[in-house]
Enzyme design. Structure first.
Site, PDB file in Angstrom:
ATOM      1  N   GLU A  87      18.608 -17.270  -5.613  1.00 44.98           N
ATOM      2  CA  GLU A  87      18.137 -15.959  -6.031  1.00 44.98           C
ATOM      3  C   GLU A  87      18.001 -15.997  -7.558  1.00 44.98           C
ATOM      4  O   GLU A  87      16.918 -15.476  -7.846  1.00 44.98           O
ATOM      5  CB  GLU A  87      19.147 -14.952  -5.793  1.00 44.98           C
ATOM      6  CG  GLU A  87      19.142 -13.553  -6.216  1.00 44.98           C
ATOM      7  CD  GLU A  87      17.911 -12.782  -5.731  1.00 44.98           C
ATOM      8  OE1 GLU A  87      17.454 -13.218  -4.836  1.00 44.98           O
ATOM      9  OE2 GLU A  87      17.743 -11.629  -6.263  1.00 44.98           O
ATOM     10  N   ARG A 117       4.526  -0.251  -4.465  1.00 42.90           N
ATOM     11  CA  ARG A 117       4.355  -0.679  -3.160  1.00 42.90           C
ATOM     12  C   ARG A 117       2.891  -1.831  -3.137  1.00 42.90           C
ATOM     13  O   ARG A 117       2.584  -2.441  -2.260  1.00 42.90           O
ATOM     14  CB  ARG A 117       4.043   0.439  -2.208  1.00 42.90           C
ATOM     15  CG  ARG A 117       5.037   1.012  -2.047  1.00 42.90           C
ATOM     16  CD  ARG A 117       4.720   2.493  -0.885  1.00 42.90           C
ATOM     17  NE  ARG A 117       4.591   2.061   0.232  1.00 42.90           N
ATOM     18  CZ  ARG A 117       5.500   1.567   1.129  1.00 42.90           C
ATOM     19  NH1 ARG A 117       6.691   1.767   0.824  1.00 42.90           N
ATOM     20  NH2 ARG A 117       5.080   1.175   2.486  1.00 42.90           N
ATOM     21  N   TRP A 140      -2.401  -2.905  -1.598  1.00 47.72           N
ATOM     22  CA  TRP A 140      -2.075  -4.393  -1.858  1.00 47.72           C
ATOM     23  C   TRP A 140      -2.794  -5.076  -0.749  1.00 47.72           C
ATOM     24  O   TRP A 140      -2.685  -4.782   0.501  1.00 47.72           O
ATOM     25  CB  TRP A 140      -0.560  -4.656  -1.604  1.00 47.72           C
ATOM     26  CG  TRP A 140      -0.014  -5.879  -1.639  1.00 47.72           C
ATOM     27  CD1 TRP A 140       0.565  -6.540  -2.824  1.00 47.72           C
ATOM     28  CD2 TRP A 140       0.107  -6.837  -0.661  1.00 47.72           C
ATOM     29  NE1 TRP A 140       1.023  -7.884  -2.541  1.00 47.72           N
ATOM     30  CE2 TRP A 140       0.698  -8.192  -1.113  1.00 47.72           C
ATOM     31  CE3 TRP A 140      -0.131  -6.948   0.825  1.00 47.72           C
ATOM     32  CZ2 TRP A 140       1.190  -9.180  -0.637  1.00 47.72           C
ATOM     33  CZ3 TRP A 140       0.014  -8.179   1.531  1.00 47.72           C
ATOM     34  CH2 TRP A 140       0.726  -9.153   0.913  1.00 47.72           C
ATOM     35  N   CYS A 173       0.742  -1.086   0.042  1.00 44.66           N
ATOM     36  CA  CYS A 173      -0.127   0.059   0.041  1.00 44.66           C
ATOM     37  C   CYS A 173       0.906   1.229   0.073  1.00 44.66           C
ATOM     38  O   CYS A 173       1.665   1.271   0.694  1.00 44.66           O
ATOM     39  CB  CYS A 173      -0.843   0.022   1.115  1.00 44.66           C
ATOM     40  SG  CYS A 173      -2.119  -1.163   1.270  1.00 44.66           S
ATOM     41  N   ASN A 209      -2.135   1.943   5.408  1.00 47.73           N
ATOM     42  CA  ASN A 209      -1.249   1.129   4.962  1.00 47.73           C
ATOM     43  C   ASN A 209      -0.767   0.393   6.469  1.00 47.73           C
ATOM     44  O   ASN A 209      -0.347   1.054   7.301  1.00 47.73           O
ATOM     45  CB  ASN A 209       0.156   1.790   4.541  1.00 47.73           C
ATOM     46  CG  ASN A 209       1.373   0.963   4.198  1.00 47.73           C
ATOM     47  OD1 ASN A 209       2.425   1.305   4.325  1.00 47.73           O
ATOM     48  ND2 ASN A 209       1.327  -0.388   4.093  1.00 47.73           N
ATOM     49  N   GLY A 210      -1.088  -0.883   6.321  1.00 46.42           N
ATOM     50  CA  GLY A 210      -0.717  -1.874   7.476  1.00 46.42           C
ATOM     51  C   GLY A 210      -1.869  -2.665   7.975  1.00 46.42           C
ATOM     52  O   GLY A 210      -2.758  -2.879   7.061  1.00 46.42           O
ATOM     53  N   LYS A 230      14.122 -14.724  -8.795  1.00 48.49           N
ATOM     54  CA  LYS A 230      14.034 -13.981  -9.662  1.00 48.49           C
ATOM     55  C   LYS A 230      12.810 -14.433 -10.944  1.00 48.49           C
ATOM     56  O   LYS A 230      11.975 -13.829 -11.190  1.00 48.49           O
ATOM     57  CB  LYS A 230      15.062 -13.379 -10.669  1.00 48.49           C
ATOM     58  CG  LYS A 230      16.050 -12.441  -9.813  1.00 48.49           C
ATOM     59  CD  LYS A 230      15.705 -11.088  -9.463  1.00 48.49           C
ATOM     60  CE  LYS A 230      14.907 -11.096  -8.389  1.00 48.49           C
ATOM     61  NZ  LYS A 230      15.088 -10.959  -7.041  1.00 48.49           N
ATOM     62  N   HIS A 241      18.798 -35.936  -3.864  1.00 44.82           N
ATOM     63  CA  HIS A 241      18.033 -36.542  -2.813  1.00 44.82           C
ATOM     64  C   HIS A 241      16.613 -35.916  -3.025  1.00 44.82           C
ATOM     65  O   HIS A 241      15.760 -35.713  -2.260  1.00 44.82           O
ATOM     66  CB  HIS A 241      18.376 -35.961  -1.472  1.00 44.82           C
ATOM     67  CG  HIS A 241      19.735 -36.396  -1.242  1.00 44.82           C
ATOM     68  ND1 HIS A 241      20.252 -37.690  -0.920  1.00 44.82           N
ATOM     69  CD2 HIS A 241      20.969 -35.760  -1.489  1.00 44.82           C
ATOM     70  CE1 HIS A 241      21.659 -37.965  -0.692  1.00 44.82           C
ATOM     71  NE2 HIS A 241      21.876 -36.720  -1.161  1.00 44.82           N
ATOM     72  N   GLU A 280       9.228 -14.987  -9.515  1.00 41.65           N
ATOM     73  CA  GLU A 280       8.681 -13.645  -9.110  1.00 41.65           C
ATOM     74  C   GLU A 280       7.884 -12.977 -10.631  1.00 41.65           C
ATOM     75  O   GLU A 280       6.848 -12.598 -10.418  1.00 41.65           O
ATOM     76  CB  GLU A 280       9.541 -12.577  -8.550  1.00 41.65           C
ATOM     77  CG  GLU A 280      10.017 -12.812  -7.037  1.00 41.65           C
ATOM     78  CD  GLU A 280      10.846 -11.735  -6.626  1.00 41.65           C
ATOM     79  OE1 GLU A 280      10.832 -11.110  -5.540  1.00 41.65           O
ATOM     80  OE2 GLU A 280      11.993 -11.767  -7.348  1.00 41.65           O
ATOM     81  N   LYS A 317       6.517  -4.374  -3.346  1.00 43.65           N
ATOM     82  CA  LYS A 317       8.154  -3.921  -3.141  1.00 43.65           C
ATOM     83  C   LYS A 317       8.377  -4.034  -1.648  1.00 43.65           C
ATOM     84  O   LYS A 317       9.558  -4.335  -1.283  1.00 43.65           O
ATOM     85  CB  LYS A 317       8.553  -2.844  -3.781  1.00 43.65           C
ATOM     86  CG  LYS A 317       9.804  -2.429  -3.713  1.00 43.65           C
ATOM     87  CD  LYS A 317      10.523  -3.056  -4.795  1.00 43.65           C
ATOM     88  CE  LYS A 317      11.905  -2.762  -4.602  1.00 43.65           C
ATOM     89  NZ  LYS A 317      12.781  -3.975  -5.355  1.00 43.65           N
TER      90      LYS A 317
HETATM   91  C1  G6P Z   1       9.504  -8.284  -1.102  1.00 42.22           C
HETATM   92  C2  G6P Z   1      10.098  -7.845  -2.202  1.00 42.22           C
HETATM   93  C3  G6P Z   1      11.559  -8.751  -2.359  1.00 42.22           C
HETATM   94  C4  G6P Z   1      12.304  -8.087  -1.207  1.00 42.22           C
HETATM   95  C5  G6P Z   1      11.532  -8.703  -0.006  1.00 42.22           C
HETATM   96  C6  G6P Z   1      12.286  -7.957   1.158  1.00 42.22           C
HETATM   97  O1  G6P Z   1       9.184  -9.540  -1.040  1.00 42.22           O
HETATM   98  O2  G6P Z   1       9.143  -8.157  -3.377  1.00 42.22           O
HETATM   99  O3  G6P Z   1      11.922  -7.944  -3.405  1.00 42.22           O
HETATM  100  O4  G6P Z   1      13.417  -9.042  -1.136  1.00 42.22           O
HETATM  101  O5  G6P Z   1      10.401  -8.149   0.371  1.00 42.22           O
HETATM  102  O6  G6P Z   1      12.546  -6.729   1.137  1.00 42.22           O
HETATM  103  P1  G6P Z   1      13.457  -5.908   1.877  1.00 42.22           P
HETATM  104  O7  G6P Z   1      13.211  -4.421   1.417  1.00 42.22           O
HETATM  105  O8  G6P Z   1      13.464  -5.980   3.382  1.00 42.22           O
HETATM  106  O9  G6P Z   1      14.600  -6.307   1.364  1.00 42.22           O
END
Ligand code: G6P
Length: 614
Positions: free
Chosen positions: A487, A27, A75, A2, A101-102, A491, A510, A494, A609
């Protein structure tokens, strides 16, 4: 998680709110809305499921005049994304409108109470409960809006950044925060509100970051009055923003993510500047030097983070154990905060967070502080909640990251962790002098190597076309390549919505090997390192089951390359820092596959984000 904006002043609020919402859309982007008080004194709420562009279409022929207004991009937490659940929410009488937001955790209890007083609800949200509650407190206690907000929030459990406007007092906005960020921009006779500074930057660089449980009365005629929930006056600290508008724009790239991938050689130069001396003989991470005794006496280091930042933490563990001989645990912040970990004085907790606002990481920090641990933050967002909640720390200095899938923040985090390990290793005497110099030399060559790897973009784009319609992907690596593989898989899932798993290459035997057949693409990170031959054996095992291997190898490689179906060669790099170089082809592969599939790369479905709820 949000985004909220607000404006009060002499200008028309609508264009400022819409522009701000576009900036904050990263956000959350499942619904959007605004509330404005027009010159006739009417409080209008316009909101819709969908993106900010849908909101613009909705209001195209409507009266959106007014010099005071609030806006929200959502969100969903409570209630699916639909028009009714979108913010702002009206109170029962429609005299108040509120954005939030929250999460209000005790909303169900309050809702029941309000129902008993004859209140009814138009949405399933916790936010509507809050605005109704504020109205109830206001009318039953005969209070003004500001005091009603204070009283209502004292009874609320949970997290909030809110802004409320009152039809009967168009001269002010009341805003408050707890555990969710809120920034107030101060202009000439006008004020701006934002979840971060991005909606504010083009109007003023003077800002106040509200602290937890502070309530602000932002009045056109009387200025800014900040108090706590008990009505004690607070002195807001006015800060000057260090952000430029160009950092928030796409700069000719089709997506923020591609821009941010391409920025990495520069962002890493920024990250190391002032920390590695120009002659390349020494690394000085001041946060470590300033807390030298704590780091030298640390019995243990615990990394807490979420998502991509957690992967960076895993690389940090390998680096610190390898170079500093201190045991390191890496914890998901969400687990750490609730599982009663063994923790105390002498432990160092390193919290890693790009946004500096992740609710679970923030709560983990609070747990760690309570237990007496020293807490060090690695953040990107300057002045963020996590940066302020930690005892000390280092910024990664990679500039604002807008694409939801983290790219340049990941490499910035790994770079800071590399410098931390080198600084600490030197202090502890666990790195030999010659090796220390060699490692520094390698570290400062990373931005140039990244530039070389970025030239592989056309090759990776071509390769991506072969795999666009794959249903699953495996990513494998050993040692430092293992967290890098996780990682890479994150990516891809996501932004392309393809199921992908990152695994330690040997562990594949395994379980995951059962999935391998001619349909299964397997990305293997097989760069030159101490265990290269072992990784080659894993490639052979995949090939024996007809899997399609995409190998990321070191330039000049022959063995893995001859076995693999597709090869991406990166410049030779010390294995400790390879993740910084291999990150780029993995980011590009995910990016191109998602673009081929027509997905919304910068704002993937269901994600946000900045995750300010648990
Ligand atoms: C969300 C974002 C990710 C990020 C994660 C942790 O899931 O989509 O891209 O890695 O939060 O966020 P931070 O701001 O704490 O690194």
């Amino acid at each position: 998680m949000c985004g909220i904006v607000g404006y009060i002043g002499q200008r028309q609020a609508y264009p400022i709110l819409i522009k701000g919402l576009h900036r904050l859309e990263y956000r959350g982007y499942d619904s959007a809305g605004i509330a404005l008080i027009n010159p006739a004194g009417e409080l209008g709420v316009f909101k819709t499921k969908g993106k900010v562009a849908d909101l613009e279409a909705l209001v195209a022929n409507r009266d959106v005049s007014g010099t005071v207004g609030i806006g929200h991009t959502r969100w969903a937490t409570h209630g699916e994304p639909n028009d009714a659940n979108a913010h702002p929410h009206y109170s029962q009488t429609k005299n108040l409108a509120l954005i939030h937001n929250g999460i209000i955790e005790n909303y169900a209890v309050i809702k029941n109470e309000l129902k008993g007083h004859g209140y009814n609800f138009r949405s399933e949200t916790d936010t509507e409960v809050l605005v109704q509650f504020i109205e109830y407190v206001k009318s039953s206690g005969n209070l003004d809006l500001f005091h009603a907000v204070q009283v209502a929030l004292s009874q609320v459990v949970g997290a909030y950044a809110i802004a409320v406007i009152d039809k009967n007092n168009p001269d002010c906005i009341v805003a408050a925060r707890k555990s969710s960020p809120l920034v107030i921009g101060i202009g000439e006779g006008e004020y701006f509100l934002g979840s971060d500074a991005s909606p504010i930057i083009e109007y003023t660089d003077q800002v106040v970051y509200l602290e937890d449980e502070q309530v602000a009365l932002i009045s056109r005629s009387h200025g800014l009055d900040v108090r706590n929930l008990s009505d004690v006056e607070q002195t807001p600290e006015v800060k000057t923003l260090q952000l430029s508008l160009s950092q928030l724009e796409k700069g000719g790239y089709p997506h923020f993510m591609l821009k941010e991938i391409n920025e990495q050689p520069d962002t890493l130069v920024n990250c190391i500047s002032g920390r590695i001396d120009p002659a390349g003989t020494d690394v000085i991470l001041s946060g470590v030097i300033n807390n030298k005794e704590k780091f030298l006496n640390a019995k243990r280091i615990i990394m807490v983070a979420c998502g991509t930042s957690w992967h960076a933490g895993m690389i940090g563990k390998y680096l610190i154990e390898d170079l500093c001989r201190i045991p390191v645990d890496v914890e998901y912040a969400s687990e750490f905060r609730y599982r009663n970990p063994v923790l105390g004085k002498g432990d160092i907790v390193i919290a890693i967070s790009q946004s500096g606002e992740t609710a679970d990481t923030l709560a983990a920090i609070q747990e760690a502080r309570k237990a007496g641990a020293f807490v060090y933050g690695i953040c990107n967002a300057v002045g963020s909640s996590i940066a302020r909640a930690t005892h000390s720390g280092s910024y990664i200095h990679v500039g604002p990251e807008i694409g939801v899938a983290s790219t340049k923040a990941f490499t910035g985090q790994v770079m800071v962790l590399s410098m931390l390990a080198l600084t600490l290793g030197k202090l502890k005497g666990t790195i030999k002098k010659g090796e220390y110099r060699d490692l520094i030399k390698d570290l400062i060559s990373i931005p140039t190597k990244m530039k070389q790897v970025l030239l592989l973009d056309p090759l990776i784009d071509e390769m991506s076309k072969i795999f666009t319609y794959a249903h699953n992907f495996l990513y494998l690596g050993r040692g430092y390549n293992y967290p890098a593989a996780m990682e890479g898989a994150l990516k891809l899932k996501e932004i392309s919505y393809i199921h992908a798993e990152g695994y330690p290459a040997a562990e594949m035997k395994h379980g995951p090997i059962a999935l391998v057949d001619a349909e299964m693409p397997v990305v293997v990170l097989a760069t030159a390192d101490r265990i290269y031959e072992k990784t080659v054996s894993n490639i052979q095992e995949i090939k024996a089951r007809k899997g399609k291997v995409i190998a990321v190898v070191t330039e000049g490689d022959t063995v893995a390359s001859s076995l693999a179906d597709y090869v991406i060669a990166v410049p030779p790099t010390n294995e400790r820092f390879t993740a910084l170089v291999t990150a780029i082809p993995l980011q590009l592969l995910a990016y191109h596959i998602a673009v081929n599939k027509g997905k919304d790369v910068d704002q993937p479905r269901n994600l946000a984000k900045s995750v300010t709820v648990e």
